[in-house]
Design an enzyme around this catalytic site. Structure first.
Site, PDB file in Angstrom:
ATOM      1  N   CYS A   2      58.876  28.073  28.030  1.00 57.50           N
ATOM      2  CA  CYS A   2      57.509  28.108  28.539  1.00 57.50           C
ATOM      3  C   CYS A   2      56.544  28.178  27.367  1.00 57.50           C
ATOM      4  O   CYS A   2      56.952  28.345  26.218  1.00 57.50           O
ATOM      5  CB  CYS A   2      57.318  29.351  29.399  1.00 57.50           C
ATOM      6  SG  CYS A   2      58.524  29.494  30.716  1.00 57.50           S
ATOM      7  N   ARG A  27      56.275  22.240  26.501  1.00 59.11           N
ATOM      8  CA  ARG A  27      57.267  23.314  26.596  1.00 59.11           C
ATOM      9  C   ARG A  27      57.695  23.586  28.030  1.00 59.11           C
ATOM     10  O   ARG A  27      58.671  24.297  28.253  1.00 59.11           O
ATOM     11  CB  ARG A  27      56.702  24.601  25.983  1.00 59.11           C
ATOM     12  CG  ARG A  27      56.231  24.446  24.532  1.00 59.11           C
ATOM     13  CD  ARG A  27      55.558  25.709  24.031  1.00 59.11           C
ATOM     14  NE  ARG A  27      56.494  26.799  23.954  1.00 59.11           N
ATOM     15  CZ  ARG A  27      57.279  27.044  22.903  1.00 59.11           C
ATOM     16  NH1 ARG A  27      57.215  26.253  21.864  1.00 59.11           N
ATOM     17  NH2 ARG A  27      58.113  28.050  22.893  1.00 59.11           N
ATOM     18  N   TRP A  70      58.447  26.615  32.571  1.00 60.20           N
ATOM     19  CA  TRP A  70      59.634  25.811  32.823  1.00 60.20           C
ATOM     20  C   TRP A  70      60.595  26.772  33.516  1.00 60.20           C
ATOM     21  O   TRP A  70      61.170  27.655  32.892  1.00 60.20           O
ATOM     22  CB  TRP A  70      60.243  25.294  31.520  1.00 60.20           C
ATOM     23  CG  TRP A  70      61.300  24.255  31.745  1.00 60.20           C
ATOM     24  CD1 TRP A  70      61.110  22.931  31.972  1.00 60.20           C
ATOM     25  CD2 TRP A  70      62.729  24.455  31.744  1.00 60.20           C
ATOM     26  NE1 TRP A  70      62.329  22.294  32.125  1.00 60.20           N
ATOM     27  CE2 TRP A  70      63.335  23.198  32.001  1.00 60.20           C
ATOM     28  CE3 TRP A  70      63.555  25.560  31.580  1.00 60.20           C
ATOM     29  CZ2 TRP A  70      64.717  23.029  32.080  1.00 60.20           C
ATOM     30  CZ3 TRP A  70      64.936  25.395  31.670  1.00 60.20           C
ATOM     31  CH2 TRP A  70      65.494  24.141  31.914  1.00 60.20           C
ATOM     32  N   ASN A  94      57.599  34.175  27.671  1.00 61.88           N
ATOM     33  CA  ASN A  94      58.494  33.032  27.407  1.00 61.88           C
ATOM     34  C   ASN A  94      59.825  33.609  26.966  1.00 61.88           C
ATOM     35  O   ASN A  94      59.871  34.404  26.024  1.00 61.88           O
ATOM     36  CB  ASN A  94      57.927  32.140  26.298  1.00 61.88           C
ATOM     37  CG  ASN A  94      58.950  31.086  25.865  1.00 61.88           C
ATOM     38  OD1 ASN A  94      59.739  30.611  26.667  1.00 61.88           O
ATOM     39  ND2 ASN A  94      58.969  30.791  24.573  1.00 61.88           N
ATOM     40  N   GLY A  95      60.897  33.243  27.641  1.00 64.61           N
ATOM     41  CA  GLY A  95      62.214  33.789  27.280  1.00 64.61           C
ATOM     42  C   GLY A  95      62.955  34.244  28.531  1.00 64.61           C
ATOM     43  O   GLY A  95      62.589  33.860  29.642  1.00 64.61           O
ATOM     44  N   GLU A 476      72.387   7.602  22.613  1.00 66.11           N
ATOM     45  CA  GLU A 476      70.993   8.064  22.493  1.00 66.11           C
ATOM     46  C   GLU A 476      70.052   7.174  23.303  1.00 66.11           C
ATOM     47  O   GLU A 476      69.172   7.646  24.023  1.00 66.11           O
ATOM     48  CB  GLU A 476      70.577   8.099  21.012  1.00 66.11           C
ATOM     49  CG  GLU A 476      69.110   8.303  20.727  1.00 66.11           C
ATOM     50  CD  GLU A 476      68.485   9.570  21.291  1.00 66.11           C
ATOM     51  OE1 GLU A 476      67.248   9.650  21.321  1.00 66.11           O
ATOM     52  OE2 GLU A 476      69.238  10.463  21.757  1.00 66.11           O
ATOM     53  N   LYS A 480      67.592   8.139  26.423  1.00 72.57           N
ATOM     54  CA  LYS A 480      66.146   7.854  26.441  1.00 72.57           C
ATOM     55  C   LYS A 480      65.758   7.129  27.739  1.00 72.57           C
ATOM     56  O   LYS A 480      64.768   7.445  28.371  1.00 72.57           O
ATOM     57  CB  LYS A 480      65.755   6.985  25.236  1.00 72.57           C
ATOM     58  CG  LYS A 480      65.759   7.721  23.901  1.00 72.57           C
ATOM     59  CD  LYS A 480      64.471   8.381  23.596  1.00 72.57           C
ATOM     60  CE  LYS A 480      64.489   9.868  23.271  1.00 72.57           C
ATOM     61  NZ  LYS A 480      65.657  10.615  23.255  1.00 72.57           N
ATOM     62  N   GLU A 483      65.881   9.626  30.445  1.00 76.97           N
ATOM     63  CA  GLU A 483      64.820  10.647  30.288  1.00 76.97           C
ATOM     64  C   GLU A 483      63.445  10.121  30.710  1.00 76.97           C
ATOM     65  O   GLU A 483      62.718  10.768  31.454  1.00 76.97           O
ATOM     66  CB  GLU A 483      64.709  11.060  28.816  1.00 76.97           C
ATOM     67  CG  GLU A 483      65.655  12.113  28.310  1.00 76.97           C
ATOM     68  CD  GLU A 483      65.423  12.397  26.818  1.00 76.97           C
ATOM     69  OE1 GLU A 483      65.328  13.582  26.444  1.00 76.97           O
ATOM     70  OE2 GLU A 483      65.325  11.437  26.035  1.00 76.97           O
ATOM     71  N   HIS A 499      87.750  -0.354  29.846  1.00 77.23           N
ATOM     72  CA  HIS A 499      88.567   0.747  30.383  1.00 77.23           C
ATOM     73  C   HIS A 499      87.863   1.463  31.536  1.00 77.23           C
ATOM     74  O   HIS A 499      88.161   2.614  31.828  1.00 77.23           O
ATOM     75  CB  HIS A 499      88.907   1.733  29.261  1.00 77.23           C
ATOM     76  CG  HIS A 499      89.641   1.086  28.117  1.00 77.23           C
ATOM     77  ND1 HIS A 499      90.836   0.423  28.269  1.00 77.23           N
ATOM     78  CD2 HIS A 499      89.301   0.958  26.812  1.00 77.23           C
ATOM     79  CE1 HIS A 499      91.219  -0.070  27.100  1.00 77.23           C
ATOM     80  NE2 HIS A 499      90.309   0.226  26.208  1.00 77.23           N
ATOM     81  N   LYS A 585      60.603  20.258  26.168  1.00 76.34           N
ATOM     82  CA  LYS A 585      60.819  19.801  24.793  1.00 76.34           C
ATOM     83  C   LYS A 585      62.049  20.445  24.179  1.00 76.34           C
ATOM     84  O   LYS A 585      62.789  19.833  23.419  1.00 76.34           O
ATOM     85  CB  LYS A 585      59.584  20.085  23.946  1.00 76.34           C
ATOM     86  CG  LYS A 585      59.653  19.562  22.531  1.00 76.34           C
ATOM     87  CD  LYS A 585      59.696  18.061  22.509  1.00 76.34           C
ATOM     88  CE  LYS A 585      59.977  17.449  21.160  1.00 76.34           C
ATOM     89  NZ  LYS A 585      60.422  16.087  21.216  1.00 76.34           N
TER      90      LYS A 585
END
Ligand code: BG6
Length: 590
Positions: A2, A27, A70, A94-95, A476, A480, A483, A499, A585
């Protein structure tokens, strides 16, 4: 993860808090809220993005705290949004408070009624209880409350009983204080303060800070002279603006030639050994004698590690492994003091990576960090490390950090080779030296890639394939596309297609082929894999760098192309590419 913010001064706090929260939205952005003291305590909360708070920008008060969330405990809702209150005390956090269940039971037994499902709500109740049992100041009450909790936190506390002060504290969660003209700020990230303050101070784990209306501040138990010695230049405002780009993601993709110059500056110089200011000769000695180097990270950071693993072994002659941090922590790896474990994290705050580093430390491995954030928890936890110098990365999907991480790890491999007396291969030095130019050439493909993205914007799925270190870029790229375009995407080795995943190939399915260079024979293998795709109607779309490049640098050079593909696919599909749903993030919970 957060974002928290606080302000005390002469200006109306609400508009300042709202603007700061917008800068912290990377965040977390599923709900938001703020509290001001004027001197009554006013609290407003909304579900969804910070913009929803604009309706409350005229809330009175020149002192306040704010939060963008978040969700970890309790779904995104108004009652679970922060600030959480008890009597005249409001808290943003935050935490994670790990022992919140037991504290809730204790407080409920005393008659406290909980309004939310969050872990955070125990804090205002503990602080308010301390105030009512004689604590002589808000700071003292906060200290006594913090003494009861286990877990990570960055908190800010406001109370209408204390209209001239704000109290804040942190432990394993970032917090920075900003010093302005007769006003003070606090925030999870100095980016939120850019252009508003003349200096910043990062708060260390376990410290409790009180900000006063007259512009003075105290760090409990820390001499003012020592605090003043920690004053730093704040981030620049232009670093957090979109500079005319439609999205931060687009800006950060196009910044990469310049980012790369910053990454290489002072580290890679012709005829000179590779230099890292953050590595002492003692640490370099341990790197020289290392039995194995393990690279651990999550998401894009993990794929940057995977993209470099082959190169690391080939150049340094040291065994190298790339590990998913979360699994690393639970598989009980065999480690010793002869092993080096490198935690790779753009934010330096990802809980899974931090946990892996704690385990590595317990097993006496040499712990190093590669991060983009000065003052981050990772940078505080490891012995030494290397900063990316990539500048702030604000879009949730990581782009420029990927090429910066892969390049820094390649430089580290070169340095280990030098330390072991092996002549650093010229081809890799030359290749790294021209990366800014090569990235510029890849970016020049934007129009072709944009057209391709729009042509395939409604595809059911997308497949990205590579060989050798190109497999990491295929993974990657697929990440993306998932995402920022919400499209089903698979990244794998082209050799693996037959396969199983080849079953997904049918007429019109776009298959992005990240082409290897010619020298290793991988290119021919790739071409025959592509024939298998074409035979099933797949639409093969080759991405390739100009010939003559070291094979191992292809994932770095082609990265901007797959990033632009994902970006334009996302825009074409109407996605908020900077703030994709359900993501943050970096994630500070396991
Ligand atoms: C995720 C981000 O939360 O964390 C990804 O959305 C990122 O972009 C991953 O790659 C790891 O983050 P970090 O900061 O540890 O590199």
């Amino acid at each position: 993860m957060c974002g928290i913010i606080g302000y005390i001064g002469e200006k109306p706090a609400a508009p300042i808090l709202i603007e700061g929260l917008k800068r912290l939205e990377y965040r977390g952005y599923d709900s938001a809220g703020l509290a001001t003291v004027s001197p009554v305590l006013a609290v407003v909360k909304v579900v969804g993005k910070v913009a929803g708070l604009e309706a409350y920008k005229n809330t009175a008060g020149t002192l306040g705290i704010g939060h963008t969330r978040w969700a970890t405990h309790g779904e995104p809702s108004e009652r679970n949004a922060h600030p959480h209150c008890s009597r005249m005390v409001a808290v943003v956090h935050n935490g994670i408070i790990e022992n919140h269940e037991q504290l809730k039971r204790e407080l409920s037994a005393e008659g406290v009624v909980f309004r939310s499902e969050t872990d955070t709500e125990v804090l205002p109740h503990l602080i308010s209880r301390a105030l009512h049992s004689g604590a002589d100041s808000l700071e003292t009450a906060v200290v006594s409350a913090l003494a009861k909790i286990d877990g990570a936190y960055a908190i800010a506390v406001a109370s209408s009983d204390y209209p001239n002060e704000l109290v804040a504290a942190c432990n394993s969660s970032p917090l920075v204080i900003g010093i302005g003209e007769r006003e003070l700020y606090l925030a999870s990230d100095e980016l939120a303060l850019a252009g508003k303050v003349s200096a910043v101070v990062h708060v260390h784990d376990g410290e409790v800070v009180t900000l006063k209306r007259n512009g003075s501040y105290t760090f409990r138990g820390v001499a003012l002279a020592d605090v003043s010695a920690r004053l730093e230049e704040p981030a620049l405002h232009e670093e957090i603006s979109k500079d005319g780009h439609a999205h931060f993601m687009h800006k950060e993709i196009l910044e990469q030639p310049q980012t790369m110059r910053n990454v290489l500056a002072g580290r890679l110089r012709e005829g000179m050994p590779v230099t890292f200011g953050g590595l002492s000769s003692e640490i370099e000695g341990r790197l020289r004698d290392a039995r194995r180097v393990m690279l651990v990270g999550c998401g894009t950071s993990l794929f940057a590690a995977m993209a470099v693993r082959d190169l690391f072994e080939r150049v340094s002659g040291v065994m190298c492994e790339a590990e998913q941090a979360a699994e690393f922590s639970y598989r009980s790896p065999i480690l010793s003091s002869q092993d080096v474990v490198v935690g790779i994290s753009q934010s330096g705050e990802t809980a899974d990576t931090l946990k892996a580093m704690l385990l590595a430390k317990e097993r006496h491995a040499l712990c190093l960090g590669v991060t983009n954030r000065v003052g981050s928890t990772l940078s505080k936890r490891v012995r030494q490390g290397i900063y990316l110098h990539a500048g702030p990365e604000i879009a949730v999907a990581s782009t420029k950090a990927f090429t910066a991480q892969a390049t820094v790890l390649s430089l580290l491999a070169l340095r280990v080779a030098e330390l072991r007396g092996a002549a650093a291969p010229v081809w890799i030095q030359k290749g790294l030296g021209i990366l800014p130019k090569l990235l510029q050439e890849s970016l020049a493909e934007e129009e072709r890639i944009k057209a391709l993205a729009y042509r395939h914007a409604n595809a059911k799925r997308m497949i990205l394939i590579g060989r050798g270190s190109g497999v990491a870029l295929a993974l990657e790229g697929a990440l993306k596309v998932r995402e920022v375009a919400y499209m089903d995407a698979h990244g794998l080795s082209a050799a693996e297609l037959k396969h199983g995943t080849l079953a997904l190939v049918e007429k019109g399915v776009p298959v992005i082929a990240l082409m290897p260079q010619g020298r290793t024979g991988l290119r021919d293998k790739m071409l025959s894999n592509l024939e298998e795709v074409k035979a099933r109607g797949g639409d093969v779309l080759p991405f390739e760098a100009k010939p003559g490049l070291p094979e191992e640098l292809v994932p770095i050079v082609l990265a901007p192309m797959v990033q632009l593909l994902a970006y334009h696919l996302g825009v074409a599909r109407g996605v908020d590419v900077d703030r994709p749903r359900n993501l943050a993030k970096s994630v500070t919970v396991e």
